[in-house]
Design an enzyme around this catalytic site. Structure first.
Site, PDB file in Angstrom:
ATOM      1  N   SER A  19       0.856  -1.188   0.000  1.00  0.00           N
ATOM      2  CA  SER A  19       0.000   0.000   0.000  1.00  0.00           C
ATOM      3  C   SER A  19       0.891   1.236   0.000  1.00  0.00           C
ATOM      4  O   SER A  19       1.687   1.429  -0.926  1.00  0.00           O
ATOM      5  CB  SER A  19      -0.950  -0.037   1.206  1.00  0.00           C
ATOM      6  OG  SER A  19      -1.801   1.083   1.201  1.00  0.00           O
TER       7      SER A  19
ATOM      8  N   HIS B  50      -3.057  -0.987  -3.100  1.00  0.00           N
ATOM      9  CA  HIS B  50      -4.295  -0.256  -2.860  1.00  0.00           C
ATOM     10  C   HIS B  50      -4.374   0.963  -3.780  1.00  0.00           C
ATOM     11  O   HIS B  50      -3.781   1.996  -3.507  1.00  0.00           O
ATOM     12  CB  HIS B  50      -4.372   0.195  -1.404  1.00  0.00           C
ATOM     13  CG  HIS B  50      -4.535  -0.940  -0.446  1.00  0.00           C
ATOM     14  ND1 HIS B  50      -4.286  -0.819   0.897  1.00  0.00           N
ATOM     15  CD2 HIS B  50      -4.916  -2.224  -0.631  1.00  0.00           C
ATOM     16  CE1 HIS B  50      -4.515  -1.974   1.497  1.00  0.00           C
ATOM     17  NE2 HIS B  50      -4.889  -2.845   0.590  1.00  0.00           N
TER      18      HIS B  50
ATOM     19  N   ASP C 157      -4.149  -4.728   6.273  1.00  0.00           N
ATOM     20  CA  ASP C 157      -4.586  -5.596   5.182  1.00  0.00           C
ATOM     21  C   ASP C 157      -3.445  -6.556   4.829  1.00  0.00           C
ATOM     22  O   ASP C 157      -2.273  -6.181   4.840  1.00  0.00           O
ATOM     23  CB  ASP C 157      -4.974  -4.757   3.955  1.00  0.00           C
ATOM     24  CG  ASP C 157      -5.640  -5.588   2.872  1.00  0.00           C
ATOM     25  OD1 ASP C 157      -6.200  -6.653   3.194  1.00  0.00           O
ATOM     26  OD2 ASP C 157      -5.607  -5.168   1.701  1.00  0.00           O
TER      27      ASP C 157
END
Length: 358
Positions: free
Chosen positions: A28, A55, A150
């Site tokens: 990310s 992301h 995540d």
């Protein structure tokens, strides 16, 4: 490596060879530079397929072109139905979960507009879980820099199905949250700095044993059910098999959240499929509260202006008593607004957790 040529989708496509091994990478914040370093270290004849989730949300993405200049391997966005090929890098496209599905002795890409997980689509966990189910011990998962957590649940799935877990050293990461969460909750095989990861991946895939290749894929029920949610094909009956109702509601659809059994960090999912770790849920609720307070502040300011305008009109019409009432109400709206503004700006001196005003 499987030496039987396969024909991908499309009438003029050239034959390809199916990959026996897969490397899945999740990242990310700070991920572009990290990916360029890792992919740049992989050899031209890397014997595994490589899939990447970063992301990026629903925005147009030029991530493949940003990565292509740093690696010898061909890079492009994944397409639904793609056969996984060794030495090829497929990147999750915007607003789609990147999933893997078994098609006999080969695996294909399945792109799904399923529910967001950890407020992201594409999200890392769905890719990792589907790779665990499709490849078992032949899957290697990598967690790189990123905020929040995540990828941790997906990394657990990789390990439960016999695969390998590689995590960037948190001190080496631009954003340490994701690597730190993985190390806190998963029995990781290797913790490395960015320049060391490519060589380790080459070694892991190169050391893959025939026993691992032929081992049956024992996929836990929770992974199968979670994969169905990511693909958008599960329902409340499925959720009841591995979760219990909580007292919380989903920030996105406002349905009831169910706490999933036996997973760390604690995770929640609603019956429509949105999923959160407790850390992401708390962060999302904090943002929702702040947005509501800013909206309330704007409403109070508009109310004050409107009441003062009405007071001026009452004075002009000779209704002085009515004007006084309007002025008092306007003053009360002003005082309430000042209280809210002090609360919202308290974050500037570190006394609250709100983010900046949108």
């Amino acid at each position: 490596m499987n030496t039987t040529p396969l024909t991908p989708l499309g009438p003029l496509a050239t034959p390809v060879f199916a990959a026996d091994d897969v490397v899945v990478i999740g990242t990310s914040t700070g991920g572009i530079d990290a990916l360029r370093i890792v992919l740049g270290g992989l050899p031209l004849q890397f014997p595994a397929a490589v899939l990447v989730v970063m992301h990026i949300g629903s925005h147009d993405s030029i991530l493949p072109s940003l990565l292509a200049g740093a690696t010898q391997l061909p890079v492009r966005h994944a397409r639904d139905g793609d056969i996984l090929e060794p030495g090829r890098v497929l990147v999750a496209p915007p607003d789609r979960h990147l999933l893997l599905q078994r098609d006999g002795d080969r695996a294909r890409v399945a792109l799904a507009h399923g529910p967001r997980e950890n407020h992201a689509r594409p999200a890392i966990d769905p890719l990792f879980r589907s790779a665990a189910a499709a490849f078992g011990a032949r899957a290697t998962a990598v967690i790189l820099t990123g905020m929040l957590d995540d990828g941790t649940a997906g990394l657990q799935a990789i390990k439960e199905c016999g695969g390998k877990a590689v995590v960037q050293l948190p001190e080496d990461a631009f954003a340490a949250d994701m690597p730190a969460s993985a190390l806190r909750h998963v029995e990781v095989d290797h913790v490395l700095r960015l320049p060391q990861i490519a060589a380790m991946l080459d070694r892991i895939v190169g050391d893959s044993l025939v026993a691992a290749r032929n081992a049956p894929r024992q996929v836990p029920d929770w992974i199968r059910l979670e994969n169905r949610f990511a693909a958008g094909s599960a329902d409340m009956d499925s959720l009841a098999k591995f979760g219990t109702p909580s007292t919380f509601t989903c920030p996105e659809c406002h349905g009831s959240l169910w706490e999933l059994h036996g997973l760390v960090p604690r995770r929640y999912r609603c019956h429509t499929g949105h999923a959160y770790t407790e850390k992401v849920l708390a962060d999302h609720q904090c943002q929702a509260v702040e947005e509501s307070l800013w909206a309330a502040l704007r409403a109070l300011q508009e109310k004050e202006r409107l009441l003062r305008q009405m007071a001026d009109e009452a004075i002009a019409s000779g209704h002085a008593g009515t004007a006084v009432d309007y002025v008092e109400q306007a003053a009360q709206a002003q005082r309430s607004g000042e209280v809210l503004r002090r609360l919202l700006t308290a974050a500037q001196d570190g006394t609250d957790t709100f983010v900046k005003q949108p």
